[in-house]
Design a protein around this motif. Structure first.
Motif, PDB file in Angstrom:
ATOM      1  N   ASN A 108       0.842  -1.195   0.000  1.00  0.00           N
ATOM      2  CA  ASN A 108       0.000   0.000   0.000  1.00  0.00           C
ATOM      3  C   ASN A 108       0.881   1.251   0.000  1.00  0.00           C
ATOM      4  O   ASN A 108       2.105   1.155  -0.007  1.00  0.00           O
ATOM      5  CB  ASN A 108      -0.946  -0.021   1.208  1.00  0.00           C
ATOM      6  CG  ASN A 108      -0.195  -0.200   2.517  1.00  0.00           C
ATOM      7  OD1 ASN A 108       0.814   0.468   2.776  1.00  0.00           O
ATOM      8  ND2 ASN A 108      -0.660  -1.118   3.354  1.00  0.00           N
ATOM      9  N   GLN A 109       0.224   2.400   0.043  1.00  0.00           N
ATOM     10  CA  GLN A 109       0.963   3.657  -0.022  1.00  0.00           C
ATOM     11  C   GLN A 109       1.849   3.869   1.202  1.00  0.00           C
ATOM     12  O   GLN A 109       2.950   4.408   1.085  1.00  0.00           O
ATOM     13  CB  GLN A 109       0.014   4.842  -0.196  1.00  0.00           C
ATOM     14  CG  GLN A 109       0.764   6.140  -0.436  1.00  0.00           C
ATOM     15  CD  GLN A 109      -0.138   7.265  -0.844  1.00  0.00           C
ATOM     16  OE1 GLN A 109      -1.173   7.043  -1.463  1.00  0.00           O
ATOM     17  NE2 GLN A 109       0.252   8.474  -0.501  1.00  0.00           N
ATOM     18  N   THR A 114       7.434   4.165   3.207  1.00  0.00           N
ATOM     19  CA  THR A 114       8.552   3.593   3.963  1.00  0.00           C
ATOM     20  C   THR A 114       9.701   3.257   3.023  1.00  0.00           C
ATOM     21  O   THR A 114      10.867   3.535   3.323  1.00  0.00           O
ATOM     22  CB  THR A 114       8.098   2.347   4.750  1.00  0.00           C
ATOM     23  OG1 THR A 114       7.019   2.718   5.611  1.00  0.00           O
ATOM     24  CG2 THR A 114       9.237   1.768   5.575  1.00  0.00           C
ATOM     25  N   PHE A 115       9.371   2.672   1.867  1.00  0.00           N
ATOM     26  CA  PHE A 115      10.398   2.391   0.861  1.00  0.00           C
ATOM     27  C   PHE A 115      11.119   3.684   0.471  1.00  0.00           C
ATOM     28  O   PHE A 115      12.353   3.720   0.388  1.00  0.00           O
ATOM     29  CB  PHE A 115       9.786   1.740  -0.381  1.00  0.00           C
ATOM     30  CG  PHE A 115      10.738   1.699  -1.550  1.00  0.00           C
ATOM     31  CD1 PHE A 115      11.694   0.695  -1.639  1.00  0.00           C
ATOM     32  CD2 PHE A 115      10.699   2.675  -2.532  1.00  0.00           C
ATOM     33  CE1 PHE A 115      12.601   0.671  -2.703  1.00  0.00           C
ATOM     34  CE2 PHE A 115      11.590   2.659  -3.599  1.00  0.00           C
ATOM     35  CZ  PHE A 115      12.544   1.655  -3.674  1.00  0.00           C
ATOM     36  N   LYS A 120      15.863   7.036   0.252  1.00  0.00           N
ATOM     37  CA  LYS A 120      16.547   8.320   0.446  1.00  0.00           C
ATOM     38  C   LYS A 120      17.692   8.196   1.437  1.00  0.00           C
ATOM     39  O   LYS A 120      18.728   8.847   1.263  1.00  0.00           O
ATOM     40  CB  LYS A 120      15.548   9.399   0.867  1.00  0.00           C
ATOM     41  CG  LYS A 120      14.655   9.802  -0.290  1.00  0.00           C
ATOM     42  CD  LYS A 120      13.699  10.900   0.088  1.00  0.00           C
ATOM     43  CE  LYS A 120      12.886  11.324  -1.131  1.00  0.00           C
ATOM     44  NZ  LYS A 120      11.942  12.398  -0.812  1.00  0.00           N
ATOM     45  N   GLN A 121      17.538   7.371   2.463  1.00  0.00           N
ATOM     46  CA  GLN A 121      18.647   7.137   3.384  1.00  0.00           C
ATOM     47  C   GLN A 121      19.793   6.459   2.644  1.00  0.00           C
ATOM     48  O   GLN A 121      20.951   6.786   2.854  1.00  0.00           O
ATOM     49  CB  GLN A 121      18.199   6.262   4.558  1.00  0.00           C
ATOM     50  CG  GLN A 121      17.302   6.967   5.519  1.00  0.00           C
ATOM     51  CD  GLN A 121      16.726   6.031   6.568  1.00  0.00           C
ATOM     52  OE1 GLN A 121      16.813   4.808   6.477  1.00  0.00           O
ATOM     53  NE2 GLN A 121      16.110   6.618   7.577  1.00  0.00           N
ATOM     54  N   ASP A 122      19.452   5.531   1.788  1.00  0.00           N
ATOM     55  CA  ASP A 122      20.445   4.834   0.972  1.00  0.00           C
ATOM     56  C   ASP A 122      21.144   5.821   0.053  1.00  0.00           C
ATOM     57  O   ASP A 122      22.353   5.799  -0.099  1.00  0.00           O
ATOM     58  CB  ASP A 122      19.724   3.763   0.140  1.00  0.00           C
ATOM     59  CG  ASP A 122      20.553   2.531  -0.113  1.00  0.00           C
ATOM     60  OD1 ASP A 122      21.528   2.292   0.606  1.00  0.00           O
ATOM     61  OD2 ASP A 122      20.204   1.802  -1.047  1.00  0.00           O
ATOM     62  N   ARG A 150      10.784  -3.091   9.107  1.00  0.00           N
ATOM     63  CA  ARG A 150       9.979  -1.867   9.265  1.00  0.00           C
ATOM     64  C   ARG A 150       8.567  -2.039   8.723  1.00  0.00           C
ATOM     65  O   ARG A 150       7.634  -1.442   9.228  1.00  0.00           O
ATOM     66  CB  ARG A 150      10.678  -0.721   8.561  1.00  0.00           C
ATOM     67  CG  ARG A 150      10.074   0.618   8.778  1.00  0.00           C
ATOM     68  CD  ARG A 150      10.419   1.142  10.183  1.00  0.00           C
ATOM     69  NE  ARG A 150      10.055   2.506  10.314  1.00  0.00           N
ATOM     70  CZ  ARG A 150      10.735   3.531   9.839  1.00  0.00           C
ATOM     71  NH1 ARG A 150      11.865   3.335   9.186  1.00  0.00           N
ATOM     72  NH2 ARG A 150      10.314   4.748  10.005  1.00  0.00           N
ATOM     73  N   LEU A 151       8.423  -2.858   7.685  1.00  0.00           N
ATOM     74  CA  LEU A 151       7.104  -3.084   7.108  1.00  0.00           C
ATOM     75  C   LEU A 151       6.301  -3.997   8.016  1.00  0.00           C
ATOM     76  O   LEU A 151       5.155  -4.039   8.098  1.00  0.00           O
ATOM     77  CB  LEU A 151       7.213  -3.692   5.704  1.00  0.00           C
ATOM     78  CG  LEU A 151       7.910  -2.818   4.657  1.00  0.00           C
ATOM     79  CD1 LEU A 151       8.138  -3.613   3.381  1.00  0.00           C
ATOM     80  CD2 LEU A 151       7.097  -1.572   4.367  1.00  0.00           C
TER      81      LEU A 151
END
Length: 151
Positions: A108-109, A114-115, A120-122, A150-151
């Motif tokens: 879902n959104q 979260t992805f 962005k951290q990556d 986290r998911l």
């Protein structure tokens, strides 16, 4: 650091919506329908392997149609071989093959958000490393493990 969006032709509209959302959130992505190189070549395999090589992440958009795809598993295999960060976005409640459960599955959104955060951290790690700062280095396995948790 583009995200390669792998999908079956029948899922093109949903894939383009995901691509649009990623782009709105400053995540560059590759969708084959926009690649003029695929329209003018006899060697689609070579082009797709090059494009996956140019991406750091691969997201397989999966549905019931994906079961009839030869390209999506091929692209996932190439991404895995190249040690890309791999995720699936499950469009429908379809039974996924065991090999896909190795990596994070978005549904879902909120999962997509979260992805994006992990992406962005990556990205920040890669950018900071390129200018000489010492930051935590994420491997593809770490990315997968932490995103799944986290998911």
């Amino acid at each position: 650091m583009p995200v390669f969006l792998s999908h079956k032709r029948e899922d093109k509209e949903q894939t383009l919506r995901i691509a649009g959302y990623l782009k709105q959130n400053n995540v560059n992505c590759y969708v084959d329908v926009f690649d003029p190189g695929l329209q003018t070549t006899d060697d689609i395999t070579k082009i797709l392997m090059e494009r996956i090589g140019q991406c750091t992440h691969l997201m397989a958009v999966v549905s019931g149609y994906t079961e009839k795809s030869w390209w999506v598993p091929f692209e996932i295999g190439v991404g895995s071989e190249k040690d890309r960060r791999i995720t699936s976005f499950q469009l429908t409640n379809v039974s996924l093959p065991d090999f896909l459960t190795k990596w994070p599955i978005l549904k879902n959104q909120n999962d997509l958000d979260t992805f994006i955060q992990f992406y962005k951290q990556d990205t920040m790690v890669s950018l900071s490393e390129s200018v000489g700062y010492t930051k935590r280095v994420y491997s593809a396995d770490q990315f997968h493990r932490e995103l799944k948790a986290r998911l």
